[in-house]
Design an enzyme around this catalytic site. Sequence first.
Site, mmCIF file in Angstrom:
data_model
loop_
_atom_site.group_PDB
_atom_site.id
_atom_site.type_symbol
_atom_site.label_atom_id
_atom_site.label_comp_id
_atom_site.label_asym_id
_atom_site.label_seq_id
_atom_site.Cartn_x
_atom_site.Cartn_y
_atom_site.Cartn_z
ATOM 1 C CB THR A 165 2.110 -12.632 -7.221
ATOM 2 O OG1 THR A 165 1.285 -12.106 -6.440
ATOM 3 C CG2 THR A 165 1.615 -13.058 -8.642
ATOM 4 C CB SER A 239 12.582 2.095 -7.151
ATOM 5 O OG SER A 239 13.352 1.010 -7.365
ATOM 6 C CD GLU A 365 2.565 -3.946 -6.162
ATOM 7 O OE1 GLU A 365 3.457 -2.776 -5.942
ATOM 8 O OE2 GLU A 365 3.207 -4.725 -7.005
HETATM 9 P P1 TGC Z 1 10.913 5.505 3.488
HETATM 10 O O1 TGC Z 1 11.888 6.339 4.403
HETATM 11 O O2 TGC Z 1 9.498 6.159 3.032
HETATM 12 O O3 TGC Z 1 11.665 5.340 1.926
HETATM 13 C C1 TGC Z 1 12.999 4.545 2.198
HETATM 14 C C2 TGC Z 1 13.704 4.881 0.833
HETATM 15 O O4 TGC Z 1 12.963 4.420 -0.315
HETATM 16 C C3 TGC Z 1 12.503 5.665 -1.025
HETATM 17 N N1 TGC Z 1 11.353 5.519 -1.463
HETATM 18 C C4 TGC Z 1 10.862 5.182 -2.824
HETATM 19 N N2 TGC Z 1 11.503 5.029 -3.843
HETATM 20 C C5 TGC Z 1 10.763 4.641 -5.049
HETATM 21 N N3 TGC Z 1 9.319 4.517 -4.966
HETATM 22 C C6 TGC Z 1 8.866 4.564 -4.139
HETATM 23 N N4 TGC Z 1 7.541 4.317 -4.078
HETATM 24 C C7 TGC Z 1 9.463 5.046 -2.692
HETATM 25 N N5 TGC Z 1 8.860 5.016 -1.458
HETATM 26 C C8 TGC Z 1 10.172 5.458 -0.743
HETATM 27 C C9 TGC Z 1 12.556 6.966 -0.127
HETATM 28 O O5 TGC Z 1 12.919 8.074 -0.800
HETATM 29 C C10 TGC Z 1 14.010 6.652 0.940
HETATM 30 O O6 TGC Z 1 15.167 6.628 0.013
HETATM 31 P P2 TGC Z 1 16.509 7.072 0.551
HETATM 32 O O7 TGC Z 1 17.261 7.199 -0.504
HETATM 33 O O8 TGC Z 1 16.106 8.220 1.374
HETATM 34 O O9 TGC Z 1 16.822 5.945 1.443
HETATM 35 O O10 TGC Z 1 10.631 4.150 4.096
HETATM 36 P P3 TGC Z 1 9.531 3.642 5.133
HETATM 37 O O11 TGC Z 1 10.390 2.448 5.729
HETATM 38 O O12 TGC Z 1 9.175 4.750 6.011
HETATM 39 O O13 TGC Z 1 8.404 3.161 4.091
HETATM 40 C C11 TGC Z 1 7.143 3.143 4.456
HETATM 41 C C12 TGC Z 1 6.270 2.788 3.148
HETATM 42 C C13 TGC Z 1 4.763 3.013 3.657
HETATM 43 C C14 TGC Z 1 6.576 4.195 2.083
HETATM 44 C C15 TGC Z 1 6.771 1.917 2.391
HETATM 45 O O14 TGC Z 1 7.464 0.650 3.179
HETATM 46 C C16 TGC Z 1 5.680 0.930 1.628
HETATM 47 O O15 TGC Z 1 5.353 1.301 0.628
HETATM 48 N N6 TGC Z 1 4.829 -0.117 2.263
HETATM 49 C C17 TGC Z 1 3.886 -0.770 1.564
HETATM 50 C C18 TGC Z 1 4.709 -2.125 1.375
HETATM 51 C C19 TGC Z 1 4.359 -2.552 -0.271
HETATM 52 O O16 TGC Z 1 3.523 -2.052 -0.890
HETATM 53 N N7 TGC Z 1 4.695 -3.849 -0.406
HETATM 54 C C20 TGC Z 1 4.311 -4.434 -1.490
HETATM 55 C C21 TGC Z 1 5.004 -5.751 -1.767
HETATM 56 S S1 TGC Z 1 5.003 -6.566 -3.306
HETATM 57 C C22 TGC Z 1 3.449 -6.789 -3.753
HETATM 58 O O17 TGC Z 1 2.570 -6.551 -3.002
HETATM 59 C C23 TGC Z 1 3.251 -7.492 -5.198
HETATM 60 S S2 TGC Z 1 1.588 -7.789 -5.598
HETATM 61 C C24 TGC Z 1 1.975 -8.048 -7.243
HETATM 62 C C25 TGC Z 1 0.950 -8.373 -8.003
HETATM 63 O O18 TGC Z 1 0.622 -9.671 -7.851
HETATM 64 O O19 TGC Z 1 0.348 -7.673 -8.841
HETATM 65 P P1 FAD Z 2 -0.030 -5.727 7.449
HETATM 66 O O1 FAD Z 2 1.075 -4.882 7.079
HETATM 67 O O2 FAD Z 2 0.033 -6.475 8.716
HETATM 68 O O3 FAD Z 2 -1.224 -4.740 7.672
HETATM 69 C C1 FAD Z 2 -2.419 -4.918 8.330
HETATM 70 C C2 FAD Z 2 -3.269 -4.046 8.574
HETATM 71 O O4 FAD Z 2 -2.755 -2.913 9.305
HETATM 72 C C3 FAD Z 2 -3.783 -3.271 7.121
HETATM 73 O O5 FAD Z 2 -5.203 -2.964 6.956
HETATM 74 C C4 FAD Z 2 -2.770 -1.923 7.046
HETATM 75 O O6 FAD Z 2 -3.528 -1.044 6.192
HETATM 76 C C5 FAD Z 2 -2.838 -1.707 8.633
HETATM 77 N N1 FAD Z 2 -1.843 -1.071 8.792
HETATM 78 C C6 FAD Z 2 -0.408 -0.933 8.817
HETATM 79 N N2 FAD Z 2 0.356 -0.214 9.269
HETATM 80 C C7 FAD Z 2 -0.471 0.787 9.664
HETATM 81 C C8 FAD Z 2 0.001 2.059 10.077
HETATM 82 N N3 FAD Z 2 1.040 2.571 10.267
HETATM 83 N N4 FAD Z 2 -1.037 3.109 10.136
HETATM 84 C C9 FAD Z 2 -2.432 2.480 10.089
HETATM 85 N N5 FAD Z 2 -2.902 1.383 9.568
HETATM 86 C C10 FAD Z 2 -1.831 0.225 9.276
HETATM 87 N N6 FAD Z 2 4.170 -9.293 -1.544
HETATM 88 C C11 FAD Z 2 5.352 -9.628 -2.198
HETATM 89 O O7 FAD Z 2 6.604 -9.097 -1.663
HETATM 90 N N7 FAD Z 2 5.295 -10.049 -3.407
HETATM 91 C C12 FAD Z 2 4.303 -10.845 -4.094
HETATM 92 O O8 FAD Z 2 4.297 -10.880 -5.221
HETATM 93 C C13 FAD Z 2 3.038 -10.320 -3.337
HETATM 94 N N8 FAD Z 2 1.928 -10.993 -3.889
HETATM 95 C C14 FAD Z 2 0.566 -10.679 -3.165
HETATM 96 C C15 FAD Z 2 -0.358 -11.558 -3.430
HETATM 97 C C16 FAD Z 2 -1.627 -11.636 -2.931
HETATM 98 C C17 FAD Z 2 -2.812 -12.368 -3.244
HETATM 99 C C18 FAD Z 2 -1.770 -10.936 -1.483
HETATM 100 C C19 FAD Z 2 -3.040 -11.010 -0.884
HETATM 101 C C20 FAD Z 2 -0.573 -10.184 -0.907
HETATM 102 C C21 FAD Z 2 0.732 -10.187 -1.893
HETATM 103 N N9 FAD Z 2 1.756 -9.379 -1.389
HETATM 104 C C22 FAD Z 2 3.239 -9.809 -2.053
HETATM 105 C C23 FAD Z 2 1.787 -8.879 0.076
HETATM 106 C C24 FAD Z 2 1.045 -7.629 0.137
HETATM 107 O O9 FAD Z 2 2.103 -6.405 -0.441
HETATM 108 C C25 FAD Z 2 1.028 -7.415 1.542
HETATM 109 O O10 FAD Z 2 -0.217 -8.074 1.892
HETATM 110 C C26 FAD Z 2 0.670 -6.038 1.862
HETATM 111 O O11 FAD Z 2 1.719 -5.100 1.728
HETATM 112 C C27 FAD Z 2 0.256 -5.836 3.361
HETATM 113 O O12 FAD Z 2 0.802 -6.493 4.238
HETATM 114 P P2 FAD Z 2 0.155 -7.616 5.375
HETATM 115 O O13 FAD Z 2 -0.767 -8.398 4.591
HETATM 116 O O14 FAD Z 2 1.246 -8.233 6.105
HETATM 117 O O15 FAD Z 2 -0.599 -6.649 6.274
#
Ligand code: TGC
Ligand code: FAD
Length: 397
Positions: A165, A239, A365
């Site tokens: 984004t 975080s 997110e």
């Molecule tokens: P895991 O072992 O769970 O954690 C690694 C370390 O991180 C700590 N931690 C956190 N700390 C702060 N906030 C959180 N939400 C945290 N979750 C975990 C944890 O305590 C640990 O710390 P340490 O000190 O022990 O090293 O790591 P994992 O690899 O098993 O993680 C799995 C999982 C599912 C939690 C994580 O990878 C996850 O949340 N996946 C989703 C990724 C995601 O949300 N991506 C978003 C990208 S940015 C985006 O989408 C922006 S859109 C923005 C917009 O346009 O509004």
């Molecule tokens: P994948 O991780 O490949 O997942 C694909 C599917 O598999 C999903 O349905 C998921 O739920 C499922 N899945 C994955 N793992 C498992 C599991 N263990 N068990 C069961 N199901 C599972 N990212 C940034 O870093 N910065 C940004 O600013 C940002 N902005 C975004 C803006 C837009 C418009 C969009 C669409 C995305 C943005 N993202 C950003 C990325 C966003 O965070 C990711 O799209 C999201 O985290 C999912 O990752 P992926 O799309 O690669 O799907």
Amino acid sequence: MFDFYQVTDLLTPEEREIQKAARKFLEAECLPYIAEWWEKAEFPTHLIKKFGEMGFLGPSLPPEYGGQGASAATYGLISYELERIDSGLRSFCSVQSSLVMYPIWAYGSEEQKRAYLPRLASGELVGCFGLTEPDGGSDPDGNMKTRARKDGGDYVLSGTKMWITNGNLAHLAVVWAKDEEGEVRGFIVPTDSKGFRANKIQHKASLRASVTSELVLEEVRVPASAMLPGVKGLKGPLSCLTQARYGIAWGALGALEAVYTEALEFAQSRTTFGAPIASRQLVQEKLVRMAANHTKGLLLAWRLAQLKDAGKLKPAQVSLAKRDNVRAALNGARAAREILGGSGITLEYHSIRHMLNLETVDTYEGTHDIHTLILGREFTGHNALGESAKKAALSLR
Ligand code: TGC
Ligand code: FAD
């Protein structure tokens, strides 16, 4: 504001004033034009500095860095009002406040804070946050291929970030990369650096009034002073996500209010078989579901705000609110679109735009299912996410 349980009574007068001012500003400056921006896939860049003047950018930061030291509820209410207009507007501010300003404030050096935060708060500078990569975003550790190689007094960054984004609007990118020890580190990368490229993602059917980009880093050289010194490991970016997800939990309710109000007004005036459709049980059930989910979601969000200000917020609590409030808003938008009948498929009404936007909000997110698994791990102690992340990371070293 639709507020069935009088949650606004629990806010301070200052918080209520800020919300009122945000609503007035957004209704005048954005609501009349949002459908056109969305259709043309344009973000309103002329408003960035006005967002700064309104205090939408980094409101929780201390005044010395350009913020207002605002409460967690204030940040939530601003997110609510922005997303009541469009998720893309809230996204812009979420990224700038929670994903760019927050890491610089929490983990940056004093020089980094002074150089960037006030200018990000005013909207003079725009930032983006690069965590997700093309191979998958849910497992950012296991899938992170972006590398930071130390070379004398510099780091050299190589890799690709996906779905970023604000990517093509940004002056600086907070890029997460693995160093030679395999530790995740954050870098502040000026987007005019040699080897840095942002490619705008076209043909989106969701979040069209927001700029989404691929970032390509080919041997981008930055001084070691560009690294965020205060954090290493995945908890750095995670975080930041906790801050942004908190705002989304509020924001989604703004979108839910917008579609509920639109569907209610339409149902009162649309007559079939001799009576307004609002008098039909099937339509009432949909409206009640929307209103009930909004009411429960607002209580969740308000309690989260209290916990956040008290420093007691747990990431899993934020996961629950992000997951449930966004899904409630998405389902509400689908129901509203249905109540509007054929009219519901046009951009003259807001529901379908919110519905399509919320598909993204449900995915970014942390997807709905990833938050389910984070909560499953929290409640049962068993990790159903899989262990691939750490293993894959180790095998790349
Ligand atoms: P895991 O072992 O769970 O954690 C690694 C370390 O991180 C700590 N931690 C956190 N700390 C702060 N906030 C959180 N939400 C945290 N979750 C975990 C944890 O305590 C640990 O710390 P340490 O000190 O022990 O090293 O790591 P994992 O690899 O098993 O993680 C799995 C999982 C599912 C939690 C994580 O990878 C996850 O949340 N996946 C989703 C990724 C995601 O949300 N991506 C978003 C990208 S940015 C985006 O989408 C922006 S859109 C923005 C917009 O346009 O509004
Ligand atoms: P994948 O991780 O490949 O997942 C694909 C599917 O598999 C999903 O349905 C998921 O739920 C499922 N899945 C994955 N793992 C498992 C599991 N263990 N068990 C069961 N199901 C599972 N990212 C940034 O870093 N910065 C940004 O600013 C940002 N902005 C975004 C803006 C837009 C418009 C969009 C669409 C995305 C943005 N993202 C950003 C990325 C966003 O965070 C990711 O799209 C999201 O985290 C999912 O990752 P992926 O799309 O690669 O799907």
